[in-house]
Design a protein around this motif. Structure first.
Motif, PDB file in Angstrom:
ATOM      1  N   ALA A 209     -31.562 -10.379 -33.262  1.00  0.00           N
ATOM      2  CA  ALA A 209     -31.558 -11.305 -31.976  1.00  0.00           C
ATOM      3  C   ALA A 209     -31.967 -12.762 -32.220  1.00  0.00           C
ATOM      4  N   ALA A 210     -33.014 -12.909 -33.242  1.00  0.00           N
ATOM      5  CA  ALA A 210     -33.713 -14.122 -33.716  1.00  0.00           C
ATOM      6  C   ALA A 210     -32.395 -14.971 -34.258  1.00  0.00           C
ATOM      7  N   ILE A 211     -31.919 -14.489 -35.299  1.00  0.00           N
ATOM      8  CA  ILE A 211     -31.041 -14.990 -35.982  1.00  0.00           C
ATOM      9  C   ILE A 211     -29.879 -15.624 -35.233  1.00  0.00           C
ATOM     10  N   ALA A 212     -29.606 -14.852 -34.207  1.00  0.00           N
ATOM     11  CA  ALA A 212     -28.145 -15.156 -33.472  1.00  0.00           C
ATOM     12  C   ALA A 212     -28.446 -16.443 -32.617  1.00  0.00           C
ATOM     13  N   VAL A 213     -29.934 -16.783 -32.556  1.00  0.00           N
ATOM     14  CA  VAL A 213     -29.909 -18.139 -31.871  1.00  0.00           C
ATOM     15  C   VAL A 213     -29.722 -19.181 -32.782  1.00  0.00           C
ATOM     16  N   THR A 214     -29.923 -19.099 -34.278  1.00  0.00           N
ATOM     17  CA  THR A 214     -29.557 -19.950 -35.375  1.00  0.00           C
ATOM     18  C   THR A 214     -27.853 -20.127 -35.442  1.00  0.00           C
ATOM     19  N   GLY A 215     -27.292 -19.015 -35.225  1.00  0.00           N
ATOM     20  CA  GLY A 215     -25.868 -19.090 -35.131  1.00  0.00           C
ATOM     21  C   GLY A 215     -25.407 -19.961 -33.995  1.00  0.00           C
ATOM     22  N   LEU A 216     -25.812 -19.681 -32.758  1.00  0.00           N
ATOM     23  CA  LEU A 216     -25.753 -20.561 -31.747  1.00  0.00           C
ATOM     24  C   LEU A 216     -25.891 -22.020 -31.863  1.00  0.00           C
ATOM     25  N   ILE A 217     -27.107 -22.162 -32.392  1.00  0.00           N
ATOM     26  CA  ILE A 217     -27.443 -23.757 -32.927  1.00  0.00           C
ATOM     27  C   ILE A 217     -26.429 -24.208 -33.578  1.00  0.00           C
ATOM     28  N   GLN A 218     -26.133 -23.490 -34.701  1.00  0.00           N
ATOM     29  CA  GLN A 218     -25.201 -24.021 -35.806  1.00  0.00           C
ATOM     30  C   GLN A 218     -23.718 -24.326 -34.973  1.00  0.00           C
ATOM     31  N   MET A 219     -23.240 -23.472 -34.149  1.00  0.00           N
ATOM     32  CA  MET A 219     -21.876 -23.559 -33.558  1.00  0.00           C
ATOM     33  C   MET A 219     -22.028 -24.748 -32.735  1.00  0.00           C
ATOM     34  N   VAL A 220     -22.871 -24.907 -32.168  1.00  0.00           N
ATOM     35  CA  VAL A 220     -22.900 -26.077 -31.129  1.00  0.00           C
ATOM     36  C   VAL A 220     -23.219 -27.396 -31.669  1.00  0.00           C
ATOM     37  N   PHE A 221     -24.253 -27.319 -32.696  1.00  0.00           N
ATOM     38  CA  PHE A 221     -24.822 -28.604 -33.162  1.00  0.00           C
ATOM     39  C   PHE A 221     -24.070 -29.157 -34.308  1.00  0.00           C
ATOM     40  N   SER A 222     -23.363 -28.447 -34.902  1.00  0.00           N
ATOM     41  CA  SER A 222     -22.784 -28.986 -36.116  1.00  0.00           C
ATOM     42  C   SER A 222     -21.846 -29.970 -35.876  1.00  0.00           C
ATOM     43  N   PRO A 223     -20.839 -29.878 -34.657  1.00  0.00           N
ATOM     44  CA  PRO A 223     -19.848 -30.967 -34.346  1.00  0.00           C
ATOM     45  C   PRO A 223     -20.598 -32.328 -33.979  1.00  0.00           C
ATOM     46  N   VAL A 224     -21.825 -32.062 -33.144  1.00  0.00           N
ATOM     47  CA  VAL A 224     -22.559 -32.969 -32.882  1.00  0.00           C
ATOM     48  C   VAL A 224     -22.949 -33.982 -34.243  1.00  0.00           C
ATOM     49  N   ALA A 225     -23.316 -33.259 -35.262  1.00  0.00           N
ATOM     50  CA  ALA A 225     -24.010 -33.730 -36.472  1.00  0.00           C
ATOM     51  C   ALA A 225     -22.672 -34.641 -36.997  1.00  0.00           C
ATOM     52  N   GLY A 226     -21.588 -34.071 -37.063  1.00  0.00           N
ATOM     53  CA  GLY A 226     -20.402 -34.454 -37.680  1.00  0.00           C
ATOM     54  C   GLY A 226     -20.039 -35.706 -37.030  1.00  0.00           C
ATOM     55  N   HIS A 227     -19.896 -35.611 -35.396  1.00  0.00           N
ATOM     56  CA  HIS A 227     -19.716 -37.076 -34.858  1.00  0.00           C
ATOM     57  C   HIS A 227     -20.639 -38.082 -35.219  1.00  0.00           C
ATOM     58  N   TRP A 228     -21.982 -37.646 -35.407  1.00  0.00           N
ATOM     59  CA  TRP A 228     -23.003 -38.892 -35.571  1.00  0.00           C
ATOM     60  C   TRP A 228     -22.475 -39.351 -37.014  1.00  0.00           C
ATOM     61  N   SER A 229     -22.123 -38.355 -37.960  1.00  0.00           N
ATOM     62  CA  SER A 229     -21.722 -39.050 -39.191  1.00  0.00           C
ATOM     63  C   SER A 229     -20.763 -39.980 -39.210  1.00  0.00           C
ATOM     64  N   ASP A 230     -19.693 -39.721 -38.364  1.00  0.00           N
ATOM     65  CA  ASP A 230     -18.491 -40.550 -38.367  1.00  0.00           C
ATOM     66  C   ASP A 230     -19.137 -42.158 -37.679  1.00  0.00           C
ATOM     67  N   LEU A 231     -20.306 -41.914 -37.188  1.00  0.00           N
ATOM     68  CA  LEU A 231     -20.621 -43.367 -36.559  1.00  0.00           C
ATOM     69  C   LEU A 231     -21.735 -43.826 -37.247  1.00  0.00           C
ATOM     70  N   HIS A 232     -22.535 -43.166 -37.717  1.00  0.00           N
ATOM     71  CA  HIS A 232     -23.860 -43.715 -38.582  1.00  0.00           C
ATOM     72  C   HIS A 232     -23.646 -43.472 -40.047  1.00  0.00           C
ATOM     73  N   GLY A 233     -22.818 -42.606 -40.620  1.00  0.00           N
ATOM     74  CA  GLY A 233     -22.774 -42.687 -41.999  1.00  0.00           C
ATOM     75  C   GLY A 233     -23.158 -41.228 -42.343  1.00  0.00           C
ATOM     76  N   ARG A 234     -22.614 -40.619 -43.356  1.00  0.00           N
ATOM     77  CA  ARG A 234     -22.721 -39.228 -43.706  1.00  0.00           C
ATOM     78  C   ARG A 234     -24.105 -39.038 -44.404  1.00  0.00           C
TER      79      ARG A 234
END
Length: 425
Positions: free
Chosen positions: A277-302
């Protein structure tokens, strides 16, 4: 904007999201089958490697997990070069067929008690097949995503990592549900096979979607080469080394998360359902936050985004482990997974965009596949084995943090190299 232009933009966006769906569903299946094996390592060790000693049995199972990664560089070479010659679509279709075959073998394979030594040998064969498939999947899927909208390469390529987060979420969900609802006898008898059969159900859907995709516009517009592997080694050695270094921290962190259910059960004394159950939380964060980080990298640099995450991981991972060991509870493990999940997603979410820009389109899949899979084989595939060995050798439950800090230092050096030698920001 006139009607024709508006229709063209709408069609382009629709094709881009179709590409995201196709690559993500298939990629999630590829990684689901790999992750499930790691999550159920304790049960599989007893069924296929009954060594008489639980630690030896587990190490054999985790070693088998790592053995499949020897095939990944070969898969990277064969399927990566095939992708650069024949197209991203063809390579994606081939990789999913191979993964489904390996999964089917594991799902129906009799245990050691039924067929003796043939059971672990066939299991290793299936794992090798899966490793070969996964070797070509990352580069092909990442190139496919990145080449649809070059101006937003970081955002679209980050769905590669978001789909891996979905994989973690699904696999952990199965682990929590099965270990919470079934008895140990039922889990050993048939419960551990359920996730593998689930993967087989998704496979035909992913295959159907991938066979009906259009090739990427960037690949179609580029002049292809018939010798992508030779070209990569002839002119892009520095890019290969930097790309491999960039991947190290991401892969070590990802496979540490894969090891956490086993760690929670064996080192912290937590119930298996709680650890999953604890690691499922990590999976949810990775699924939701990875595109946010990718978007930020387009704006601010990888590299700027990735360096920030890498430094924080380097500084925080040991104190986080020390606190978790001192307070081994479900709540503490959840907090640990949330913090770790955001940092890893911030790093890994920007990684595919950077890797896709390091290599030119003619050798993009070959270069990315080689760099990614060599790094994953050396540092990630045997990560759970190395972590288990470090804990045993040092007697410290915080030993996994030493490995993460080592990986962070290597990747920080590679990111600085990407800035100074290749001009990335």
């Amino acid at each position: 904007m006139n009607a024709t232009t508006a229709a063209s933009v709408a069609g382009s966006r629709q094709n881009s999201w179709r590409a995201v769906a196709a690559a993500s569903i298939g990629n999630a299946l590829e990684w689901f089958d790999l992750v499930v094996y790691g999550f159920f390592a304790v049960i599989i060790s007893r069924l296929f490697f009954p060594a008489g000693n639980e630690t030896v049995s587990l190490l054999l199972t985790l070693g088998t997990f790592g053995v499949s990664f020897f095939m990944r560089p070969l898969g990277a070479i064969v399927i990566g070069a095939y992708s650069d010659r024949a197209g991203r679509k063809a390579a994606l279709t081939l990789s999913i067929l191979l993964m489904m075959s390996g999964t089917l073998i594991i799902a129906i394979l009799p245990t050691y008690q039924s067929i003796g030594v043939a059971a672990p040998l066939i299991l290793v064969l299936a794992r090798l097949m899966q490793g070969f498939s996964a070797g070509g999947e990352f580069g092909s899927a990442t190139a496919f995503l990145a080449e649809h909208v070059p101006g937003r390469r970081g955002f679209y390529a980050s769905w590669q990592m978001a789909s891996q987060g979905l994989t973690t979420l699904l696999a952990a969900g199965f682990g929590a549900l099965l270990t919470g609802q079934l008895s140990p006898e039922q889990m050993a008898s048939w419960g551990w096979r359920v996730p593998f059969f689930f993967g087989l159900l998704i496979g035909p859907v992913a295959f159907y979607i991938r066979t009906r995709l259009d090739e990427t516009p960037e690949f179609l517009a580029a002049e292809t080469t018939q010798t992508p592997l030779r070209d990569t080694f002839a002119t892009q050695k520095l890019r290969l080394v930097i790309a491999m270094g960039v991947v190290i921290l991401g892969t070590v962190s990802a496979y540490l998360m894969l090891f956490m259910p086993t760690y929670g059960v064996r080192q912290l004394g937590l119930a298996p359902s709680v650890a999953f159950a604890a690691i499922a939380v990590t999976g949810l964060i990775q699924m939701v936050f990875s595109p946010v980080a990718g978007h930020w990298s387009d704006l601010h640099g990888r590299t700027r985004i990735m360096l920030s995450a890498a430094v924080l991981l380097l500084v925080l991972v040991y104190p986080a482990f020390a606190y978790l060991i001192a307070h081994p509870s479900f709540g503490t493990l959840i907090v640990w997974q949330i913090v770790f999940g955001f940092l890893v997603s911030g790093y890994f979410g920007a990684t595919p965009g950077l890797l896709s820009e390091i290599f030119p389109v003619q050798t993009r899949t070959t270069g990315m596949s080689l760099a990614y899979n060599v790094a994953v084989t050396i540092f990630g595939g045997f990560g759970p084995f190395i972590i288990a060995w470090l804990i045993s050798a040092t007697g410290s439950k915080a030993a996994p943090s030493f490995y993460v800090m080592f990986a962070a230092l290597l990747s920080i050096a590679a990111l600085l190299g990407a800035r100074r030698k290749l001009g990335f920001r």
